[in-house]
Write an enzyme that holds these catalytic residues in place. Structure first.
Site, short mmCIF file in Angstrom:
data_model
loop_
_atom_site.label_atom_id
_atom_site.label_comp_id
_atom_site.label_asym_id
_atom_site.label_seq_id
_atom_site.Cartn_x
_atom_site.Cartn_y
_atom_site.Cartn_z
N ASP A 21 0.85 -1.19 0.00
CA ASP A 21 0.00 0.00 0.00
C ASP A 21 0.88 1.23 0.00
OD1 ASP A 21 -2.88 1.00 0.22
OD2 ASP A 21 -1.88 2.14 1.80
N HIS B 216 -5.97 4.24 5.71
CA HIS B 216 -5.12 5.26 5.06
C HIS B 216 -3.77 5.46 5.76
CE1 HIS B 216 -8.60 5.95 2.65
NE2 HIS B 216 -9.30 6.38 3.67
N GLU C 2 0.84 5.51 0.47
CA GLU C 2 0.19 6.80 0.71
C GLU C 2 0.91 7.79 -0.20
OE1 GLU C 2 -2.59 6.79 2.37
OE2 GLU C 2 -2.20 4.70 2.87
N ALA C 3 0.20 8.86 -0.55
CA ALA C 3 0.76 9.75 -1.57
C ALA C 3 0.25 11.17 -1.37
CB ALA C 3 0.39 9.24 -2.96
N ASP D 98 -3.71 -0.31 6.07
CA ASP D 98 -4.36 -0.75 4.83
C ASP D 98 -3.83 -2.12 4.38
OD1 ASP D 98 -5.96 1.48 4.72
OD2 ASP D 98 -4.78 2.54 3.19
N1 DCM Z 1 -6.00 9.85 -1.92
C1 DCM Z 1 -6.52 11.12 -2.14
N2 DCM Z 1 -7.88 11.28 -2.17
C2 DCM Z 1 -8.71 10.25 -1.96
C3 DCM Z 1 -8.18 8.97 -1.72
C4 DCM Z 1 -6.81 8.81 -1.68
O1 DCM Z 1 -5.77 12.06 -2.34
N3 DCM Z 1 -10.04 10.44 -2.01
C5 DCM Z 1 -4.54 9.70 -1.92
C6 DCM Z 1 -3.94 10.00 -0.59
C7 DCM Z 1 -3.60 8.66 -0.02
C8 DCM Z 1 -3.38 7.80 -1.26
O2 DCM Z 1 -4.24 8.36 -2.24
O3 DCM Z 1 -2.42 8.75 0.76
C9 DCM Z 1 -3.63 6.33 -1.08
O4 DCM Z 1 -4.96 6.06 -0.72
P1 DCM Z 1 -5.34 4.94 0.35
O5 DCM Z 1 -5.03 5.48 1.71
O6 DCM Z 1 -6.78 4.68 0.17
O7 DCM Z 1 -4.44 3.77 0.12
MG MG Z 2 -3.48 3.43 2.03
#
Ligand code: DCM
Ligand code: MG
Length: 227
Positions: free
Chosen positions: A12, A185, A14-15, A190
């Protein structure tokens, strides 16, 4: 092909935001589980399925060198301030060595697993590798559990279930484990949910789904900025 896989590495990321914002990674978590553990889950005294005892984990926070979108910060708890204060390094060649060595320690063939991986995690990871002029071995497989669960429903009922949110990681976790998600998240949270969901249907996933995996070499980068 999937039936020959010995290690599934759950991933997984995060970004800084979603695809259209050309995101950078802020956190990466990889957890490797052997097929023998995934197919024979251990239960506790209440009969509840447990995470395998034997897992290898690699979880790191990363300085994205880019502004993290407000919503991405809210859900992940990671922002430019806390990553900066904690002096986290960027996605550099040292991190790539760590990830490659981690993957190389696992019994092969190895398959990466991510939820919505074909659209988000795999292309973004490919972008970060390519930015450093690097890539993974072409023998690596990858599997998207979003496709897997839609494919399983299609096999059972003729079509995937409709309705917004039916196949989100949290919803799949609620349905398969019967508990509220923990640490959504956060990359490790995750990944832990993903492993539980996978284990709840491991046999069907491995024996029945044929369209939900790709070779790593088939994954295109999310975007390219140089080289
Ligand atoms: N993300 C986002 N907006 C969303 C869902 C996710 O900007 N509605 C981005 C930020 C999270 C990344 O995608 O760090 C990964 O998502 P997840 O936490 O669901 O793995
Ligand atoms: Mg995540």
């Amino acid at each position: 092909m999937l039936s020959s896989v010995k290690t599934f590495v759950f991933l997984d990321l995060e970004a800084t935001g979603l695809n259209k914002y050309l995101p950078k990674i802020t956190e990466i978590c990889l957890v490797a589980a052997h097929i023998s553990s995934l197919q024979n889950p251990v239960t506790n005294e209440f009969g509840e399925m447990q995470l395998p005892r034997v897992l290898d984990k690699l979880c790191l926070c990363v300085d994205p060198e880019k502004t993290i979108n407000r919503y991405a910060s809210e859900i992940s708890g990671l922002n430019n301030k806390n990553l900066g204060e904690n002096e986290k390094q960027n996605f550099n060649s040292g991190l790539i060595v760590l990830i490659k060595e981690f993957l190389d320690r696992q019994a092969k063939p190895v398959c990466l697993v991510a939820h919505n991986g074909f659209k988000f995690d795999f292309p973004l990871l490919k972008t970060e590798l390519k930015e450093q002029g690097n890539d993974f071995s072409s023998s690596l497989l990858c599997l998207d559990t979003l496709h897997v669960f839609q494919e399983l429903d299609t096999l059972e009922n003729g079509a995937p279930k409709k309705g917004k949110g039916f196949y989100t990681l949290s919803e799949l976790y609620r349905r398969s484990v019967g508990k509220e998600p923990i640490d959504s998240h956060h990359a490790e949270g995750d990944v832990q949910m993903l492993i539980m969901i996978f284990m709840s249907k491991a046999k069907q996933v491995i024996e029945k789904t044929s369209y939900s995996f790709k070779m790593w070499s088939e994954i295109s980068p999310m975007y390219v900025t140089r080289r």
